[in-house]
Write a protein that holds these residues in place. Structure first.
Motif, PDB file in Angstrom:
ATOM      1  N   GLY A 153       0.743  -1.346   0.021  1.00 23.06           N
ATOM      2  CA  GLY A 153       0.144   0.161   0.319  1.00 23.06           C
ATOM      3  C   GLY A 153       0.697   1.412   0.015  1.00 23.06           C
ATOM      4  N   TYR A 154       2.137   1.233   0.078  1.00 21.74           N
ATOM      5  CA  TYR A 154       3.113   2.289   0.200  1.00 21.74           C
ATOM      6  C   TYR A 154       2.829   3.240  -1.183  1.00 21.74           C
ATOM      7  N   ASN A 155       2.604   4.428  -0.955  1.00 20.55           N
ATOM      8  CA  ASN A 155       2.654   5.310  -2.026  1.00 20.55           C
ATOM      9  C   ASN A 155       3.628   6.594  -1.827  1.00 20.55           C
ATOM     10  N   GLU A 156       4.563   6.490  -2.786  1.00 17.41           N
ATOM     11  CA  GLU A 156       5.543   7.282  -2.585  1.00 17.41           C
ATOM     12  C   GLU A 156       5.394   9.062  -2.587  1.00 17.41           C
ATOM     13  N   LYS A 157       4.448   9.294  -3.350  1.00 16.75           N
ATOM     14  CA  LYS A 157       3.934  10.799  -2.892  1.00 16.75           C
ATOM     15  C   LYS A 157       3.195  11.004  -1.606  1.00 16.75           C
ATOM     16  N   GLU A 158       2.639  10.042  -1.187  1.00 14.53           N
ATOM     17  CA  GLU A 158       1.944  10.054   0.214  1.00 14.53           C
ATOM     18  C   GLU A 158       2.902  10.013   1.278  1.00 14.53           C
ATOM     19  N   GLY A 159       3.783   9.031   1.124  1.00 15.06           N
ATOM     20  CA  GLY A 159       4.869   8.763   2.201  1.00 15.06           C
ATOM     21  C   GLY A 159       4.344   7.578   2.953  1.00 15.06           C
ATOM     22  N   PRO A 160       4.985   7.368   4.098  1.00 19.86           N
ATOM     23  CA  PRO A 160       4.813   6.196   5.050  1.00 19.86           C
ATOM     24  C   PRO A 160       3.397   5.924   5.673  1.00 19.86           C
ATOM     25  N   ILE A 161       2.781   7.097   5.602  1.00 18.32           N
ATOM     26  CA  ILE A 161       1.257   7.275   6.360  1.00 18.32           C
ATOM     27  C   ILE A 161       0.294   6.454   5.178  1.00 18.32           C
ATOM     28  N   SER A 162       0.670   6.181   4.006  1.00 18.82           N
ATOM     29  CA  SER A 162      -0.053   5.582   3.089  1.00 18.82           C
ATOM     30  C   SER A 162      -0.305   4.028   3.276  1.00 18.82           C
ATOM     31  N   ALA A 163       0.822   3.474   3.765  1.00 15.34           N
ATOM     32  CA  ALA A 163       0.787   2.226   4.353  1.00 15.34           C
ATOM     33  C   ALA A 163       0.742   1.885   5.872  1.00 15.34           C
ATOM     34  N   LEU A 164       1.172   2.980   6.480  1.00 10.26           N
ATOM     35  CA  LEU A 164       0.953   2.595   7.980  1.00 10.26           C
ATOM     36  C   LEU A 164      -0.480   2.983   8.629  1.00 10.26           C
ATOM     37  N   ARG A 165      -1.145   3.546   7.889  1.00 12.35           N
ATOM     38  CA  ARG A 165      -2.526   3.917   8.160  1.00 12.35           C
ATOM     39  C   ARG A 165      -3.379   2.444   8.237  1.00 12.35           C
ATOM     40  N   HIS A 166      -2.964   1.700   7.734  1.00  9.36           N
ATOM     41  CA  HIS A 166      -3.573   0.196   7.801  1.00  9.36           C
ATOM     42  C   HIS A 166      -3.328  -0.562   9.038  1.00  9.36           C
ATOM     43  N   GLY A 167      -2.127  -0.344   9.716  1.00 11.25           N
ATOM     44  CA  GLY A 167      -1.723  -1.072  10.697  1.00 11.25           C
ATOM     45  C   GLY A 167      -2.520  -0.732  12.211  1.00 11.25           C
ATOM     46  N   THR A 168      -2.088  -1.669  13.011  1.00 10.31           N
ATOM     47  CA  THR A 168      -2.780  -1.509  14.440  1.00 10.31           C
ATOM     48  C   THR A 168      -2.146  -0.690  15.265  1.00 10.31           C
ATOM     49  N   LEU A 169      -3.296   0.269  15.873  1.00 10.79           N
ATOM     50  CA  LEU A 169      -2.558   0.709  17.292  1.00 10.79           C
ATOM     51  C   LEU A 169      -3.045   0.066  18.440  1.00 10.79           C
ATOM     52  N   ALA A 170      -2.417  -0.676  19.012  1.00  9.38           N
ATOM     53  CA  ALA A 170      -2.798  -1.390  19.879  1.00  9.38           C
ATOM     54  C   ALA A 170      -2.727  -1.060  21.420  1.00  9.38           C
ATOM     55  N   ILE A 171      -3.827  -1.063  21.975  1.00  8.53           N
ATOM     56  CA  ILE A 171      -3.976  -0.902  23.467  1.00  8.53           C
ATOM     57  C   ILE A 171      -4.106  -2.026  24.234  1.00  8.53           C
TER      58      ILE A 171
ATOM     59  N   ALA B 244     -13.240   1.032  19.637  1.00 12.50           N
ATOM     60  CA  ALA B 244     -14.144   1.338  18.512  1.00 12.50           C
ATOM     61  C   ALA B 244     -14.459   2.781  18.210  1.00 12.50           C
ATOM     62  N   GLU B 245     -14.493   3.628  19.532  1.00  8.08           N
ATOM     63  CA  GLU B 245     -14.843   4.983  19.403  1.00  8.08           C
ATOM     64  C   GLU B 245     -13.524   5.557  18.787  1.00  8.08           C
ATOM     65  N   PHE B 246     -12.254   5.367  19.132  1.00  7.96           N
ATOM     66  CA  PHE B 246     -11.087   5.984  18.620  1.00  7.96           C
ATOM     67  C   PHE B 246     -11.036   5.497  17.082  1.00  7.96           C
ATOM     68  N   LYS B 247     -11.138   4.185  16.684  1.00  7.89           N
ATOM     69  CA  LYS B 247     -11.124   3.964  15.574  1.00  7.89           C
ATOM     70  C   LYS B 247     -12.011   4.906  14.571  1.00  7.89           C
ATOM     71  N   LYS B 248     -13.385   5.085  14.880  1.00 12.07           N
ATOM     72  CA  LYS B 248     -14.116   6.042  14.154  1.00 12.07           C
ATOM     73  C   LYS B 248     -13.682   7.546  14.088  1.00 12.07           C
ATOM     74  N   GLN B 249     -13.263   7.868  15.467  1.00 15.10           N
ATOM     75  CA  GLN B 249     -12.968   9.484  15.413  1.00 15.10           C
ATOM     76  C   GLN B 249     -11.516   9.673  14.630  1.00 15.10           C
ATOM     77  N   TYR B 250     -10.628   8.841  14.813  1.00 15.57           N
ATOM     78  CA  TYR B 250      -9.448   9.220  13.847  1.00 15.57           C
ATOM     79  C   TYR B 250      -9.237   8.312  12.799  1.00 15.57           C
ATOM     80  N   SER B 251     -10.236   7.605  12.155  1.00 13.62           N
ATOM     81  CA  SER B 251      -9.955   6.925  11.078  1.00 13.62           C
ATOM     82  C   SER B 251      -8.794   6.042  10.994  1.00 13.62           C
ATOM     83  N   LEU B 252      -8.383   5.450  12.222  1.00  9.59           N
ATOM     84  CA  LEU B 252      -6.972   4.601  12.491  1.00  9.59           C
ATOM     85  C   LEU B 252      -7.531   3.232  13.016  1.00  9.59           C
ATOM     86  N   ASN B 253      -6.604   2.145  12.863  1.00  9.48           N
ATOM     87  CA  ASN B 253      -7.240   1.055  13.196  1.00  9.48           C
ATOM     88  C   ASN B 253      -6.985   0.697  14.648  1.00  9.48           C
ATOM     89  N   PHE B 254      -7.389   1.535  15.687  1.00 11.09           N
ATOM     90  CA  PHE B 254      -7.089   1.171  17.221  1.00 11.09           C
ATOM     91  C   PHE B 254      -7.669  -0.255  17.453  1.00 11.09           C
TER      92      PHE B 254
END
Length: 298
Positions: free
Chosen positions: A81-99, A137-147
């Motif tokens: 998913g890495y996109n050179e124009k967008e940078g690392p976030i293009s791939a990292l946004r699909h990973g998990t931020l684990a609590i 689930a709330e964090f995931k919806k609020q930040y559009s990141l995979n908590f």
């Protein structure tokens, strides 16, 4: 399929410490179990939000790194998913931020004097895990990141956090030690050296593999960023493959997403023979035998 697996970074909450902090907040007056639990849930909720903030900070740092700092990951197409124009976030946004979390059993013992092997303890366990799941689930919806909720398998942290806890709070039954009866029915105190991993049943609880699976399977559905359930068998299974399959199928029927079985695996360092054995290798007679009883991993 767990939708959140693929952790970028975990932040683990050491829950027994929070339970003791909740107790300290109520000191100076009589309080009920319900009042203690309510205070703990408020403290835990605050820590979950703090964990979220820490993960967002880590995520921002990872996304702002130069692709050249990790050329194998970014410039060789290793990260999907890495996109050179967008940078690392293009791939990292699909990973998990684990609590993550540690020592549910000890936490329950502090709060209600019973762990998840009892009806009262399990009811509270589900309330605690429900809060983790709801907030992620709330964090995931609020930040559009995979908590996601992560059942941390951290042997080192179980040990180091336990030592700090004991130094500060002293001995507490069901937390730093437990009582066990010998063959004559006499009570014997057994000191512990570490907290119990995540939502696991404490290792000193004597029960069948099926009972352990029954208990932990009630909680694994609250996690979407990684968990493991394992059982330990007293002997090898090479002569009872049917029994091994029965245990594995039982775990699968209970919807355990990640299951492991620990069996004795011994190795002679002189001739290389492997099997369950005593102090002497049956193949060459050597006493240079390594005994392995648990394999852990992530």
């Amino acid at each position: 399929m767990k939708d959140g697996r693929g952790n970028l970074a975990p932040v683990t909450i050491i829950m027994p410490t929070l339970a003791m902090e909740a107790k300290e907040m109520l000191e100076g007056k009589e309080f009920t179990k319900e009042e203690l639990v309510n205070k703990f849930m408020k403290v835990l909720d605050k820590k979950i939000h703090e964990a979220k903030d820490m993960l967002l900070e880590r995520f921002e740092r990872m996304c702002n790194q130069s692709p050249k700092a990790a050329s194998f990951m970014w410039l060789n197409g290793t990260m999907f998913g890495y996109n050179e124009k967008e940078g690392p976030i293009s791939a990292l946004r699909h990973g998990t931020l684990a609590i993550g979390e540690l020592a549910l059993a000890e936490t329950l013992n502090i709060l209600v004097g019973k762990d998840q092997t009892t009806e009262e303890g399990m009811a509270l366990a589900k309330e605690i895990e429900g809060l983790f799941k709801k907030r992620c689930a709330e964090f995931k919806k609020q930040y559009s990141l995979n908590f996601g909720v992560y059942y941390t398998p951290a042997e080192n942290l179980c040990y180091t956090s336990f030592k700090k806890f004991k130094d500060k709070y002293g001995d507490i039954e069901g937390v730093t030690y437990y009582i066990k009866k010998d063959e004559n029915g006499n009570e014997i105190r057994k000191d512990k050296e570490y907290f119990t991993n995540s939502i696991h049943v404490p290792v000193y609880k004597e029960m069948s593999p099926f009972d352990k699976i029954d208990i932990e399977s009630q909680l694994t559905s609250f996690s979407n960023a990684g968990c493991i359930t394992y059982v330990e068998l007293p002997s090898g299974t090479k002569n009872n493959i049917e029994g091994l399959e029965t245990i594995v199928n039982y775990a699968m029927d209970k919807d355990i997403p990640y299951f492991a079985i620990n069996v004795p695996i011994d190795e002679c360092h002189d001739c290389g023979y492997t099997d369950e054995m005593g102090d002497t290798c049956p193949e060459c007679g050597s006493h240079n035998v390594q005994h392995l009883r648990r394999v852990t991993g992530r």
